[in-house]
Design a protein around this motif. Sequence first.
Motif, short mmCIF file in Angstrom:
data_model
loop_
_atom_site.label_atom_id
_atom_site.label_comp_id
_atom_site.label_asym_id
_atom_site.label_seq_id
_atom_site.Cartn_x
_atom_site.Cartn_y
_atom_site.Cartn_z
N LEU A 26 -7.88 -3.74 -16.06
CA LEU A 26 -7.03 -4.05 -14.91
C LEU A 26 -6.91 -2.90 -13.92
CD1 LEU A 26 -4.11 -6.12 -16.52
CD2 LEU A 26 -6.12 -6.95 -15.33
N SER A 27 -7.09 -1.66 -14.42
CA SER A 27 -6.94 -0.50 -13.52
C SER A 27 -8.07 -0.47 -12.49
CB SER A 27 -6.93 0.80 -14.31
OG SER A 27 -8.18 0.99 -14.92
N LYS A 28 -9.15 -1.23 -12.76
CA LYS A 28 -10.30 -1.21 -11.83
C LYS A 28 -10.11 -2.16 -10.65
CE LYS A 28 -13.41 -0.82 -15.53
NZ LYS A 28 -13.92 -1.98 -16.20
N LYS A 85 -0.29 -3.35 -16.41
CA LYS A 85 -0.05 -3.00 -17.81
C LYS A 85 -1.25 -3.59 -18.53
CE LYS A 85 3.36 -3.10 -20.24
NZ LYS A 85 4.41 -3.52 -21.16
N ASP A 86 -1.92 -2.78 -19.31
CA ASP A 86 -3.19 -3.27 -19.85
C ASP A 86 -3.29 -2.96 -21.34
OD1 ASP A 86 -5.67 -4.31 -20.07
OD2 ASP A 86 -6.63 -3.01 -18.59
N ALA A 87 -2.49 -3.65 -22.15
CA ALA A 87 -2.40 -3.37 -23.59
C ALA A 87 -3.77 -3.46 -24.27
CB ALA A 87 -1.42 -4.33 -24.24
N GLN A 136 9.71 1.34 -14.49
CA GLN A 136 10.12 0.13 -15.22
C GLN A 136 9.04 -0.33 -16.19
OE1 GLN A 136 13.19 -0.73 -15.12
NE2 GLN A 136 13.65 0.61 -13.39
N GLY A 137 8.30 0.62 -16.74
CA GLY A 137 7.43 0.30 -17.88
C GLY A 137 5.99 -0.04 -17.56
N TRP A 138 5.56 0.06 -16.28
CA TRP A 138 4.18 -0.27 -15.96
C TRP A 138 3.30 0.95 -16.16
CZ3 TRP A 138 2.70 -5.29 -14.18
CH2 TRP A 138 3.77 -6.19 -14.14
N ASP A 139 2.03 0.73 -16.56
CA ASP A 139 1.13 1.86 -16.86
C ASP A 139 0.66 2.58 -15.61
OD1 ASP A 139 1.28 1.00 -19.44
OD2 ASP A 139 -0.69 0.02 -19.46
N GLY A 140 0.38 1.83 -14.55
CA GLY A 140 -0.13 2.46 -13.32
C GLY A 140 0.33 1.66 -12.11
N ALA A 141 0.41 2.33 -10.96
CA ALA A 141 0.81 1.64 -9.73
C ALA A 141 0.24 2.40 -8.54
CB ALA A 141 2.33 1.56 -9.62
N GLU A 142 -0.09 1.64 -7.50
CA GLU A 142 -0.65 2.26 -6.30
C GLU A 142 -0.18 1.46 -5.09
OE1 GLU A 142 -4.91 2.82 -6.66
OE2 GLU A 142 -5.10 2.93 -4.47
N ALA A 143 0.22 2.17 -4.05
CA ALA A 143 0.64 1.47 -2.83
C ALA A 143 -0.24 1.93 -1.67
CB ALA A 143 2.10 1.75 -2.52
N THR A 144 -0.76 0.98 -0.91
CA THR A 144 -1.68 1.29 0.19
C THR A 144 -1.13 0.69 1.49
OG1 THR A 144 -3.48 1.07 -1.38
CG2 THR A 144 -4.10 1.08 0.92
N PRO A 145 -1.06 1.48 2.56
CA PRO A 145 -0.54 0.91 3.82
C PRO A 145 -1.52 -0.13 4.37
CG PRO A 145 -1.41 3.11 4.18
CD PRO A 145 -1.49 2.88 2.71
N MET A 146 -1.01 -1.06 5.13
CA MET A 146 -1.87 -2.11 5.65
C MET A 146 -2.90 -1.58 6.66
SD MET A 146 -1.30 -4.68 3.87
CE MET A 146 -2.21 -6.02 4.64
N THR A 147 -2.64 -0.41 7.22
CA THR A 147 -3.64 0.23 8.09
C THR A 147 -4.94 0.43 7.29
OG1 THR A 147 -2.07 2.04 7.75
CG2 THR A 147 -2.74 1.64 9.99
N THR A 148 -4.80 0.92 6.07
CA THR A 148 -5.96 1.16 5.21
C THR A 148 -6.51 -0.16 4.66
OG1 THR A 148 -4.92 3.22 4.56
CG2 THR A 148 -6.75 2.47 3.20
N VAL A 149 -5.61 -1.04 4.24
CA VAL A 149 -6.05 -2.33 3.70
C VAL A 149 -6.94 -3.03 4.73
CG1 VAL A 149 -5.24 -4.65 3.06
CG2 VAL A 149 -4.05 -2.63 2.17
N TYR A 150 -6.48 -3.05 5.98
CA TYR A 150 -7.23 -3.75 7.04
C TYR A 150 -8.65 -3.21 7.15
CZ TYR A 150 -8.17 -5.75 11.68
OH TYR A 150 -8.71 -6.45 12.73
N ARG A 151 -8.79 -1.88 7.06
CA ARG A 151 -10.11 -1.26 7.22
C ARG A 151 -11.00 -1.47 5.99
NH1 ARG A 151 -9.75 4.24 7.99
NH2 ARG A 151 -7.57 4.31 7.38
N ARG A 152 -10.40 -1.97 4.90
CA ARG A 152 -11.21 -2.23 3.71
C ARG A 152 -11.62 -3.69 3.59
NH1 ARG A 152 -8.05 1.46 -0.69
NH2 ARG A 152 -8.99 3.41 -0.07
N LEU A 153 -11.18 -4.52 4.51
CA LEU A 153 -11.56 -5.94 4.45
C LEU A 153 -13.00 -6.09 4.91
CD1 LEU A 153 -8.20 -7.46 5.73
CD2 LEU A 153 -9.10 -7.50 3.40
#
Length: 326
Positions: free
Chosen positions: A315-317, A308-310, A257-274
């Motif tokens: 934003l990708s960082k 989206k970073d015209a 739907q027109g976005w430049d980049g996308a990433e999905a991370t499971p909460m298992t990983t998110v939790y370990r990055r807090l």
Amino acid sequence: MSLLAAVPNAQEAVIATNDDATQCKRFAVEKGYWSDPYVSQMVSSAMQRRAPEINRGYYARVRAIQIMTEQFIKLTKQNCQIVNLGAGFDTMYWRLRDSSLLPRQFVEVDFPTVTSRKCHIIQSRKKLSDNINSKDGNLLVSSSDLHADDYHIIGTDLCKLDNLDLKLKDSKVDRSLPTLFICECVLVYIEPEKCEKLIRWISDNFPTAFFLNYEQVNMGDRFGQIMIENLKVRNCLLLGNSACQSLDTQAQRFLTQGWDGAEATPMTTVYRRLPVAEIEKIEKLEFLDELELLDQLFCHYCLCWAYKDANNIGLSKISLHGTLIE
Ligand SMILES: C[S@@+](CC[C@H](N)C(=O)[O-])C[C@H]1O[C@@H](n2cnc3c(N)ncnc32)[C@H](O)[C@@H]1O
């Protein structure tokens, strides 16, 4: 006289998920999982005790969204906007204000039934109304909308894009500014075609945008099916379930739907990055013997972000940097 409890209609059932989320957040805050002096203003004390794994789940969700939001605000030096879609009784405006991290405009969108209740709560609680920026101390409140200097609540169905567009203009939203869209457990209640139109509309109209979406994933397995069935009993249908099948389906709906980049991370990983020190602290709050259940819960939620970073502002960082505890 019927002895059957009234079953809510589909929209009432979705709206009720906000009460549940707010109660859970208040309960976890009172247990000490994170600090939020405002959530207790939004709902009365939780009647029902919440299980430790639910509290940890909310902690991970709230903290991850907060950390990434703050990165966005700092990257743009506060010269940005935040639009929280399906915000419910979220308190982020006040928490950012306390940290002197407010963006230029902060807008919340939800069904008018929800926003009119929130407007009423704000007007009747000084701790909330006194802590909203407004030059003359007056908040402009109509039946379902509120407008202050930098805080706006607008009541509309997210599927009615013309109305959303109009109300965002009323909220002084400037499409040329970097804009963060936050969505916490919302898209899953919206039919896929309507959801795609919303995601496309944002990418068509906001050239510099970041989308932070927290919701279910891996819904095709047995655990996912049980979650769906449990909600169905309350007439709460997960109409957007098809995008919640995998991390890939979560990210793809942005990329198509027109976005430049996308990433999905499971909460298992998110939790370990807090932050490690925080995790050590919260893990001491309550004894948790059902580690397997916590893991299953985390496997069925994810954080997905798209950008989206015209103007290449970086934003990708934005991501969950923290130390990954293996
Ligand atoms: C689970 S609650 C989450 C509330 C808040 N984001 C949070 O995390 O605490 C889902 C919210 O999405 C809102 N919502 C769902 N579909 C919507 C739609 N089509 N238009 C506007 N709001 C919607 C509901 O009214 C509800 O407040």
